[in-house]
Design a protein around this motif. Structure first.
Motif, PDB file in Angstrom:
ATOM      1  N   ALA A 132       0.829  -1.200   0.000  1.00 43.33           N
ATOM      2  CA  ALA A 132       0.000   0.000   0.000  1.00 43.33           C
ATOM      3  C   ALA A 132       0.865   1.252   0.000  1.00 43.33           C
ATOM      4  O   ALA A 132       0.600   2.202  -0.734  1.00 43.33           O
ATOM      5  CB  ALA A 132      -0.931   0.000   1.207  1.00 43.33           C
ATOM      6  N   VAL A 154       4.008   1.612  -1.070  1.00 47.30           N
ATOM      7  CA  VAL A 154       4.698   1.784  -2.351  1.00 47.30           C
ATOM      8  C   VAL A 154       3.730   2.301  -3.403  1.00 47.30           C
ATOM      9  O   VAL A 154       4.036   3.232  -4.152  1.00 47.30           O
ATOM     10  CB  VAL A 154       5.331   0.453  -2.823  1.00 47.30           C
ATOM     11  CG1 VAL A 154       5.900   0.600  -4.219  1.00 47.30           C
ATOM     12  CG2 VAL A 154       6.417   0.020  -1.873  1.00 47.30           C
ATOM     13  N   LEU A 155       2.521   1.714  -3.444  1.00 47.39           N
ATOM     14  CA  LEU A 155       1.548   2.156  -4.445  1.00 47.39           C
ATOM     15  C   LEU A 155       1.127   3.603  -4.183  1.00 47.39           C
ATOM     16  O   LEU A 155       0.843   4.342  -5.121  1.00 47.39           O
ATOM     17  CB  LEU A 155       0.331   1.226  -4.446  1.00 47.39           C
ATOM     18  CG  LEU A 155       0.639  -0.188  -4.933  1.00 47.39           C
ATOM     19  CD1 LEU A 155      -0.624  -1.031  -4.955  1.00 47.39           C
ATOM     20  CD2 LEU A 155       1.291  -0.175  -6.304  1.00 47.39           C
ATOM     21  N   THR A 156       1.112   4.014  -2.913  1.00 45.58           N
ATOM     22  CA  THR A 156       0.791   5.411  -2.616  1.00 45.58           C
ATOM     23  C   THR A 156       1.837   6.340  -3.216  1.00 45.58           C
ATOM     24  O   THR A 156       1.497   7.387  -3.776  1.00 45.58           O
ATOM     25  CB  THR A 156       0.722   5.636  -1.097  1.00 45.58           C
ATOM     26  OG1 THR A 156      -0.135   4.660  -0.534  1.00 45.58           O
ATOM     27  CG2 THR A 156       0.205   7.014  -0.780  1.00 45.58           C
ATOM     28  N   VAL A 205       3.644   5.682  -5.825  1.00 52.20           N
ATOM     29  CA  VAL A 205       3.413   5.660  -7.280  1.00 52.20           C
ATOM     30  C   VAL A 205       2.314   6.661  -7.633  1.00 52.20           C
ATOM     31  O   VAL A 205       2.446   7.461  -8.565  1.00 52.20           O
ATOM     32  CB  VAL A 205       3.005   4.248  -7.749  1.00 52.20           C
ATOM     33  CG1 VAL A 205       2.551   4.274  -9.202  1.00 52.20           C
ATOM     34  CG2 VAL A 205       4.159   3.279  -7.599  1.00 52.20           C
ATOM     35  N   ALA A 206       1.236   6.622  -6.844  1.00 51.80           N
ATOM     36  CA  ALA A 206       0.110   7.532  -7.086  1.00 51.80           C
ATOM     37  C   ALA A 206       0.542   8.981  -6.910  1.00 51.80           C
ATOM     38  O   ALA A 206       0.197   9.849  -7.719  1.00 51.80           O
ATOM     39  CB  ALA A 206      -1.041   7.205  -6.138  1.00 51.80           C
TER      40      ALA A 206
END
Lengths: 351, 290
Positions: free
Chosen positions: B90, B92-94, B96-97
């Protein structure tokens, strides 16, 4: 019914209940019939959006199985789609092969790449795996670019419409039905896979790798299997994308594409195949909504570069909002709403 | 000999950017994939200050430094703080976002065209003759100097100051560190601030050396393999990793194929992930923890 059989029989009804009752199935059938009737009334523009959603949905289902179910992060989904698109494009350009050769070849190419890039996952987790899949993206794009450069097709490869059983797949309605069937097939295949031993093994290694191994799940084998199967599907959707656009170029497969697929599974809801479909619809529609918004709110001004940047920003914002406030995604919102209504109706029933 | 100078300059760039990855990862185990965008944001902040507040280059750069600190702090306080305790995925994806959000926002604010930052600041990027055969641009020279200063400063800070020790402690074992009264949120905020600050320096200098557009955020991704080769939690490792990547990149571009430029760091990344995923100087136990 003998005693040994009841042991097995016991499980079946429980699973059937967990999968939902007959009403759910009727709803699905209704939805399918409704979707099958859409091309009779929709305009070519809407059919185009629907076809884009279908292609995205196939890719999103693959990523959902890999990340949402088996728990392996992938930032290289765009690269896999590029691999499929380029396999199709190169085969068509060099040998003039038909769709019955190019599509399976793309699936095989994707599966092989998935195997190679799944290998690091045997040693790597989380952050490290994310980086190796990100590297995959750049390597595939580089190879595609090299081919374009070497073959003199620096603008890209053009594809003729595919021919299936002597029928040229060309107009929007034909594409709609073909892609619709493929999405339904992929969904059916994935959901069956998840209900099989393989699917349970994936869920187990997602939940706790050590525990899964202790329970006899062959972690290495199932991890690689997850990469191979989902990469094959992703590559397949890339090949469809190439045929649909009738054009292959590295330009189409940016890192942003990989991020869009991640956005689909986050927004749709991690761990749910239906979520992947919802995410694909949502994410495909966002750029159109932004364009519409820019047209209706005049002072913002509409030109191509600001529209695409606005959708970048919107995706970033949406992903952040979902990650922070609604980690279970659209499917979570849907389930909560359904639960609220059904508990209300139950209360009314009691009174 | 020019090729050696090129290698040194590229090493400095990758090392300076990689230090940002290492700081955040070492302290909070979060991989910041928005680092490239934060770096470019630093350069755009310089554009904003020089156009809107002051035309004096030195004051503009000083103000940019202050703004980049504010940006780093608010990224942690407003966003990454929410992700503390969430799964690695979560977080890492944040990032990315966040990266894609910043990328879109920067184009919306400053436009998609290339900006010539050096001329905006009336900074003359003359080439400096070091010896007969070696020339480097003024901005590159500053880049090398800044990298040396930042690395010396960070190493001294981490190993000699109280807050540096707290940061290392939080990285090694957050639970025990918190038990000993270290405020983890303050430490994480500090790491994000320092990381954004050093990234902004890199962004400003790169923009001064060439031109500025939003696609230069890819430098951030290319510098990541440097951090990984050295070991994601090792600062001096990042310096050596940057050297490895820069040598390979410059030599392969020079002798094999210029198109390789974008892919070399990632090939090295794959090689190191297969052979020695924890990097040359990283801690091996890392792998089980992430």
């Amino acid at each position: 019914m003998s005693n040994t059989e009841t042991g097995i029989g016991k499980i079946a009804p429980v699973r059937a209940v967990a999968k939902g009752d007959g009403g759910n199935r009727t709803a699905w059938m209704g939805l399918i019939v409704l979707l099958a009737l859409v091309p009779l009334v929709a305009s070519p523009f809407h059919l185009d959006i629907a076809s884009q959603i279908f292609i995205a949905a196939i890719g999103a289902l693959a990523l959902m199985v890999l990340t949402g179910i088996a728990g392996q992060i992938s930032l290289g989904h765009g690269g896999l789609m590029a691999a499929g698109a380029f396999t199709t494009g190169i085969l068509y350009k060099e040998t003039g092969a038909g769709i019955w050769i190019t599509l399976p070849a793309s699936v095989v190419a994707g599966a092989v790449i998935g195997l190679i890039f799944g290998l690091p996952s045997l040693r790597l987790r989380g952050v490290y795996l994310a980086m190796s899949t990100l590297a995959l993206h750049f390597v595939v794009i580089y190879l595609g670019g090299e081919y374009e450069f070497a073959s003199g097709a620096s603008t890209g490869i053009f594809l003729d419409p595919p021919v299936i059983f002597g029928y040229e797949l060309y107009d929007g309605q034909a594409w709609y039905y073909a892609l619709f069937l493929l999405v339904a097939g992929t969904y059916w295949g994935c959901s069956n896979l998840l209900n099989s031993k393989t699917g349970r093994a994936w869920e187990a290694l997602h939940a706790n790798e050590t525990a899964a191994e202790a329970l006899g799940v062959q972690v290495a084998r199932y991890k690689l299997l997850a990469f191979v199967i989902t990469s094959g599907i992703a590559s397949f959707s890339g090949a469809l994308f190439a045929y649909y656009q009738s054009f292959v170029s590295v330009e189409a497969f940016t890192l942003f594409m990989s991020i869009q697929y991640i956005a689909m599974i986050i927004i749709g809801g991690m761990g749910s195949l239906t979520g992947a479909l919802l995410g694909a619809i949502f994410v495909t529609l966002v750029p159109y909504c932004i364009e519409w918004l820019m047209e209706t709110v005049p002072y913002l001004g509409l030109d191509i570069s600001t529209a695409s940047s606005a959708s970048h920003a919107a995706f970033g914002l949406l992903m952040i909002l979902f990650l922070v406030f609604e980690p279970s995604g659209l499917i979570g919102i849907w389930k909560r709403t359904v639960a609220r209504f059904s508990s209300q109706s139950k209360k009314e029933g009691v009174q | 000999m020019q090729i050696v100078a090129n290698i040194v300059v590229l090493t400095s760039l990758y090392a300076l950017v990689a230090s940002g990855y290492v700081l955040v990862y070492k302290v909070s185990r979060v991989l910041n994939l928005a680092h490239g965008e934060l770096m470019i944001l630093g350069a755009y902040l310089l554009v904003a200050t020089s156009a809107g507040i002051t035309s004096d280059p030195l004051i503009a750069i000083a103000l940019t430094a202050v703004f980049s600190i504010i940006v780093g702090l608010s990224v942690y306080l407003l966003l990454m703080r929410e992700m503390t305790g969430q799964p690695v995925l979560a977080a890492v994806l944040t990032t990315v976002a966040l990266g894609i959000l910043l990328r879109g926002a920067m184009v919306l604010i400053w436009g998609p065209q290339q900006l010539n930052v050096a001329s905006m600041l009336s900074f003359e990027n003359a080439s400096v003759v070091l010896t007969d055969s070696i020339r480097v641009s003024t901005a590159s020279l500053w880049l090398v100097i800044c990298t040396v200063v930042v690395y010396l400063g960070l190493l001294a800070f981490l190993h000699m100051s109280r807050w540096g020790m707290r940061m290392r402690a939080s990285g090694q074992n957050p639970l025990l560190a918190a038990q000993r009264g270290i405020n983890l949120h303050t430490v994480y905020a500090l790491a994000w601030t320092l990381s954004t600050f050093s990234g902004s320096i890199a962004g400003v200098l790169v923009a001064l050396d060439s031109r500025l557009d939003v696609n230069m955020a890819v430098i951030g991704l290319k510098a990541f393999p440097a951090a990984l080769v050295g070991g994601l939690d090792s600062l001096h490792g990042a310096l050596i990793g940057a050297g490895v990547i820069a040598v390979l990149e410059v030599l392969l571009i020079h002798y094999v194929n210029p198109l390789l430029s974008d892919v070399v760091p990632f090939l090295v990344l794959i090689a190191i992930l297969i052979v020695r995923p924890w990097g040359l100087f990283g801690t091996k136990e890392e792998l089980n923890r992430v």
